[in-house]
Design a protein around this motif. Structure first.
Motif, short mmCIF file in Angstrom:
data_model
loop_
_atom_site.label_atom_id
_atom_site.label_comp_id
_atom_site.label_asym_id
_atom_site.label_seq_id
_atom_site.Cartn_x
_atom_site.Cartn_y
_atom_site.Cartn_z
N HIS A 1 -9.79 0.73 9.52
CA HIS A 1 -8.70 1.24 8.68
C HIS A 1 -9.06 1.15 7.19
CE1 HIS A 1 -4.56 2.28 7.73
NE2 HIS A 1 -4.60 1.32 6.82
N ASP B 1 -7.60 3.25 3.87
CA ASP B 1 -7.41 2.43 2.66
C ASP B 1 -8.40 2.84 1.57
OD1 ASP B 1 -5.40 1.10 3.95
OD2 ASP B 1 -6.44 -0.83 4.09
N HIS C 1 -1.22 8.00 6.69
CA HIS C 1 -1.51 6.57 6.47
C HIS C 1 -0.29 5.73 6.86
CE1 HIS C 1 -3.66 3.56 3.51
NE2 HIS C 1 -3.25 2.97 4.61
N HIS D 1 0.22 2.73 9.73
CA HIS D 1 0.84 1.42 9.44
C HIS D 1 1.99 1.16 10.42
CE1 HIS D 1 -0.53 0.97 4.95
NE2 HIS D 1 -1.54 0.94 5.80
N GLU E 1 0.84 -1.22 0.00
CA GLU E 1 0.00 0.00 0.00
C GLU E 1 0.87 1.25 0.00
OE1 GLU E 1 -2.89 0.17 3.17
OE2 GLU E 1 -3.91 -1.63 2.42
FE LIG Z 1 -3.54 0.85 4.99
#
Ligand SMILES: [Fe+2]
Ligand SMILES: [Fe+2]
Length: 130
Positions: free
Chosen positions: A113, A118, A72, A76, A57
């Motif tokens: 998430h 996402d 983001h 993570h 990602e």
């Molecule tokens: Fe993500």
């Protein structure tokens, strides 16, 4: 107990992300059903998958210049640290904690998430023509 079952309504609309998300949901379900002897190997599989999934990602976000990349990525990194902590606790013998993490915390985190960061990322990539 939260057992997620993958369905098309869970898609965010990016093939790479949706494939990772489906694999993740399926791994969580297998680990939730496993017996205690099987569980450590399955946690290791989940951890390997999740590290690759998050890295993929992040690569997509960099390729497509996703503006809130740092936010983001930071989330993570938080999950990477949390996961590392769980692996250590499991290695030290805390099976119940690790099982609870896989049964409750990870599915809850994943849904929240996926539906926020996402799905925003997938929408941005689509808007860039990706
Ligand atoms: Fe993500
Ligand atoms: Fe994801």
């Amino acid at each position: 107990m939260t057992t997620l079952i993958w369905d098309d309504g869970m898609k965010v609309g990016n093939a790479v992300m949706d494939a990772d998300h489906q694999a993740f949901v399926e791994l969580l379900a297998v680990a939730a059903r496993a017996d205690d002897a099987e569980f450590p190997a399955l946690l290791a599989e989940i951890a390997t998958h999740l590290r690759e999934h998050l890295a993929r990602e992040e690569e997509l976000m960099r390729q497509h210049g996703f503006p809130p990349y740092p936010i983001h990525k930071h989330e993570h990194d938080r999950v990477r640290l949390e996961l590392e902590g769980i692996e250590k606790r499991l290695a030290a013998g805390n099976l119940m904690l690790a099982r609870g993490y896989v049964r409750e915390a990870l599915p809850d985190w994943f849904v929240a998430h996926k539906n926020t960061m996402d799905s925003a990322t997938a929408g941005w990539i689509k808007a860039q023509g990706g």
